[in-house]
Write an enzyme that holds these catalytic residues in place. Structure first.
Site, mmCIF file in Angstrom:
data_model
loop_
_atom_site.group_PDB
_atom_site.id
_atom_site.type_symbol
_atom_site.label_atom_id
_atom_site.label_comp_id
_atom_site.label_asym_id
_atom_site.label_seq_id
_atom_site.Cartn_x
_atom_site.Cartn_y
_atom_site.Cartn_z
ATOM 1 N N ASN A 56 38.362 41.413 46.151
ATOM 2 C CA ASN A 56 37.832 41.365 47.512
ATOM 3 C C ASN A 56 38.838 41.911 48.499
ATOM 4 O OD1 ASN A 56 39.587 39.120 47.612
ATOM 5 N ND2 ASN A 56 37.905 37.850 46.847
ATOM 6 N N PHE A 80 36.763 43.827 54.109
ATOM 7 C CA PHE A 80 35.382 44.118 54.490
ATOM 8 C C PHE A 80 34.334 43.613 53.508
ATOM 9 C CE2 PHE A 80 38.123 47.384 56.318
ATOM 10 C CZ PHE A 80 37.886 47.135 57.656
ATOM 11 N N GLY A 81 34.749 43.337 52.286
ATOM 12 C CA GLY A 81 33.710 42.925 51.363
ATOM 13 C C GLY A 81 34.207 42.390 50.042
ATOM 14 N N ASP A 140 43.060 55.240 54.607
ATOM 15 C CA ASP A 140 43.548 53.909 54.190
ATOM 16 C C ASP A 140 44.089 53.968 52.764
ATOM 17 O OD1 ASP A 140 44.180 51.262 54.551
ATOM 18 O OD2 ASP A 140 42.167 50.501 54.102
HETATM 19 N N1 LIG Z 1 34.655 50.101 41.582
HETATM 20 C C1 LIG Z 1 35.571 49.163 41.392
HETATM 21 N N2 LIG Z 1 35.912 48.803 40.132
HETATM 22 C C2 LIG Z 1 36.844 47.830 39.922
HETATM 23 N N3 LIG Z 1 37.494 47.169 40.904
HETATM 24 C C3 LIG Z 1 37.192 47.484 42.175
HETATM 25 C C4 LIG Z 1 36.224 48.497 42.498
HETATM 26 N N4 LIG Z 1 36.149 48.600 43.831
HETATM 27 C C5 LIG Z 1 37.027 47.712 44.327
HETATM 28 N N5 LIG Z 1 37.653 47.025 43.358
HETATM 29 C C6 LIG Z 1 38.643 45.941 43.527
HETATM 30 O O1 LIG Z 1 38.291 45.201 44.687
HETATM 31 C C7 LIG Z 1 39.331 45.287 45.673
HETATM 32 C C8 LIG Z 1 38.713 45.332 47.064
HETATM 33 O O2 LIG Z 1 37.861 46.459 47.170
HETATM 34 P P1 LIG Z 1 37.870 47.394 48.457
HETATM 35 O O3 LIG Z 1 39.286 47.862 48.716
HETATM 36 O O4 LIG Z 1 36.865 48.465 48.288
HETATM 37 O O5 LIG Z 1 37.434 46.347 49.574
HETATM 38 P P2 LIG Z 1 37.765 46.322 51.129
HETATM 39 O O6 LIG Z 1 37.156 45.100 51.704
HETATM 40 O O7 LIG Z 1 37.331 47.614 51.758
HETATM 41 O O8 LIG Z 1 39.365 46.210 51.097
HETATM 42 P P3 LIG Z 1 40.456 46.470 52.238
HETATM 43 O O9 LIG Z 1 40.868 45.124 52.719
HETATM 44 O O10 LIG Z 1 41.569 47.157 51.462
HETATM 45 O O11 LIG Z 1 39.861 47.362 53.259
HETATM 46 C C9 LIG Z 1 40.169 46.497 45.295
HETATM 47 O O12 LIG Z 1 41.522 46.349 45.673
HETATM 48 C C10 LIG Z 1 40.032 46.528 43.769
HETATM 49 O O13 LIG Z 1 40.984 45.684 43.151
#
Ligand SMILES: Nc1ncnc2c1ncn2[C@@H]1O[C@H](COP(=O)(O)OP(=O)(O)OP(=O)(O)O)[C@@H](O)[C@H]1O
Length: 510
Positions: free
Chosen positions: A176, A179-180, A297
């Site tokens: 996580n 954002f999600g 980012d």
């Molecule tokens: N397609 C994927 N397959 C496996 N693990 C994933 C995938 N997408 C994301 N993750 C895991 O989930 C975490 C969070 O995903 P992501 O960075 O897309 O979320 P975010 O809310 O946009 O994060 P941030 O706080 O960095 O903006 C990643 O650091 C990774 O460890």
């Protein structure tokens, strides 16, 4: 010592030779014996290999020629200390690996669930293991009261179990961020299609959409198609609950941050390993920058590994604040990103108004007035390369935004630090050229390929790149193009009938 992320109960009666210690696990408590049962431990980011080769495998099945020299890989990933580990299995054999009587697609990783049965077909008795998330309580194995109640993820996160009758979402959280949440997902059509084969796993990122904000991340990702960029399959906008679902490939090796994190700090990796990762990130950046897209980012957490080992394919993820300049070729002004990785010309929210004209980065102020361009990603790559080579984040200081700003202002890199001692001069110069404060003087992605640190090894890097990418893309993706079948391990091929799962129901269906 790190806690085990899962266990393999050895169901086949082991012969005295069939357990070997392996280099990746040596020194770690890789096996536990309880009540006459053997349990192999899965240790964070170590791959447990099962097969015939006593040089490569942790669990040896030397007597049976139907087993490949390395038959399957099993490993565990821990996103962070508070998360539930994810364990994966990948078949790399000729005769196949079966989970719950279904054959796994070769070279494709699958999530393991508690109590999954793993079978390796042999000429004699099948070799079987049971995957366990934790060891049974030996005092009272029937007592389940102590087991953790799993919270209802769907209502806690306010997400759907199923999307448009096309996708199922499992309650397993992979990771996580701000954002999600990212969870394991399955395509519904695959249930029918893969009667014999196990269902492929996908990942779904569920993002809370702010009102009136469009799903930019999905729109940008749908335009991209590159082996080093996360591939998306479907998006769904749940307007009732303001959630955006982005269904994408599941990348099973964890992120680069978790890979480098050992104990309390980040550790350096070898120059060769760094070079192979940097080469792939540059390929991805060259591809997106050429299409007018800026990631904005780039950081360790957003670089995913296909497996937790050197020389693996890496994938850029999280295009949540990426910008598409292809339609309107302008510079950007919004201050976004993560301070630790943020280029000076992007600016920091805390200082944009009070930035000091007398600091050594006077030109930065002009740049920040003029906006910034795709070179901000190159700066972030400089920070990432610095961390991989030394284990040190160059401007981190005490971690506060102020300390990062002060350090970036000074812009000085300290190559006298011990971790730099054994690093090649070209590598240091490469980092310097990427962490150039004046964005005009900073290399772009094309020039980065021409830097001697990269260009000197271009031929070898390209060979490794082609080989690794071919071997980690799923068989379906490379069908017709690849020679992967020729590279299959030398072992006895079982007849087709022996590949049918040892299960009456399955036999009836075939
Ligand atoms: N397609 C994927 N397959 C496996 N693990 C994933 C995938 N997408 C994301 N993750 C895991 O989930 C975490 C969070 O995903 P992501 O960075 O897309 O979320 P975010 O809310 O946009 O994060 P941030 O706080 O960095 O903006 C990643 O650091 C990774 O460890």
């Amino acid at each position: 010592m790190s806690r085990p992320l899962g266990y393999l109960e050895v169901l086949t009666k082991p012969s005295k030779n069939n357990f070997v210690s392996c280099p990746t696990l040596s020194g770690l408590p890789s096996k536990e014996r309880r009540k006459d049962k053997d349990y192999l431990k899965l240790v964070k980011h170590s791959i447990l290999k099962i097969g015939r080769s006593n040089k490569e495998c942790d669990f040896l099945l030397a007597d049976d020629p139907s087993i490949s020299s390395v038959h399957c890989h099993i490993w565990g990933i821990l996103f962070d200390d508070s998360s539930v580990p994810m364990c994966y299995i990948k078949d790399v054999s000729l005769n196949g690996t079966f989970v719950n009587s279904k054959r796994l697609e070769r070279e494709t990783a699958y999530v393991l669930n508690d109590n999954d049965l793993i079978d390796l077909p042999t000429l004699g008795n099948a070799v079987s293991f049971r995957f366990l998330e934790s060891l049974p309580d030996l005092e009272d194995p029937e007592d389940t009261s102590a087991r953790k109640e799993t919270p209802d993820i769907y209502s806690t996160l306010n997400i759907k179990k199923s999307v448009e009758n096309k996708w199922d979402i499992s309650p397993r959280i992979i990771g996580n961020g701000t954002f999600g949440n990212v969870l394991v997902a399955f395509k519904k059509s695959e249930i029918v299609a893969s009667d014999v084969y196990s269902r492929p796993n996908f990942a779904v990122k569920v993002i809370k959409l702010r009102k009136y904000k469009v799903d930019k991340e999905a729109k940008i990702l749908l335009k991209l198609n590159h082996p080093n960029i996360i591939k998306i399959h479907y998006t769904f906008n749940d307007l009732m609950n303001n959630n955006l679902y982005i269904f994408q490939d599941l990348i099973p090796g964890g992120d680069l941050f978790s890979y480098l994190a050992k104990g309390e700090c980040l550790t350096a990796i070898s120059e060769t390993e760094t070079l192979i990762i940097v080469y792939q990130i540059l390929k991805a950046l060259h591809y997106i920058h050429g299409r007018g897209i800026v990631h904005r980012d780039l950081k360790l957490d957003n670089i995913l590994l296909c497996s937790p080992e050197p020389c693996t394919r890496i994938v850029l993820a999280d295009f949540g604040i990426a910008k598409d300049l292809s339609l309107k070729n302008t510079r950007m002004n919004t201050i976004v990103g993560t301070p630790e990785y943020c280029a000076p010309e992007v600016g920091f929210k805390a200082t944009r108004s009070i930035i000091d004209q007398s600091c050594s980065r006077a030109n930065t102020i002009d740049q920040s007035m003029n906006g910034y361009d795709s070179k901000c990603d190159i700066w972030s790559l400089g920070v990432i390369t610095h961390i991989m080579l030394t284990g040190i984040s160059p401007f981190y200081g005490d971690g506060s935004e102020n300390s990062i700003i002060q350090n970036v202002k000074r812009g000085k890199l300290d190559f006298s630090m011990k971790p730099w001692n054994n690093v090649n001069h070209n590598a240091k110069q490469f980092v310097e050229k990427l962490l150039e404060i004046d964005a005009d003087k900073r290399l772009d992605s094309k020039q980065s390929f021409q830097h001697p640190w990269i260009s000197r090894y271009q031929t070898q890097l390209e060979k490794i790149y082609q080989k690794k990418i071919m071997s980690t893309l799923s068989a379906a993706e490379i069908e017709g193009k690849a020679d992967w079948k020729r590279r299959l391990p030398k072992c006895v091929s079982l007849s087709n009938s022996s590949l049918i799962p040892n299960n009456k129901k399955q036999r009836k269906n075939i």
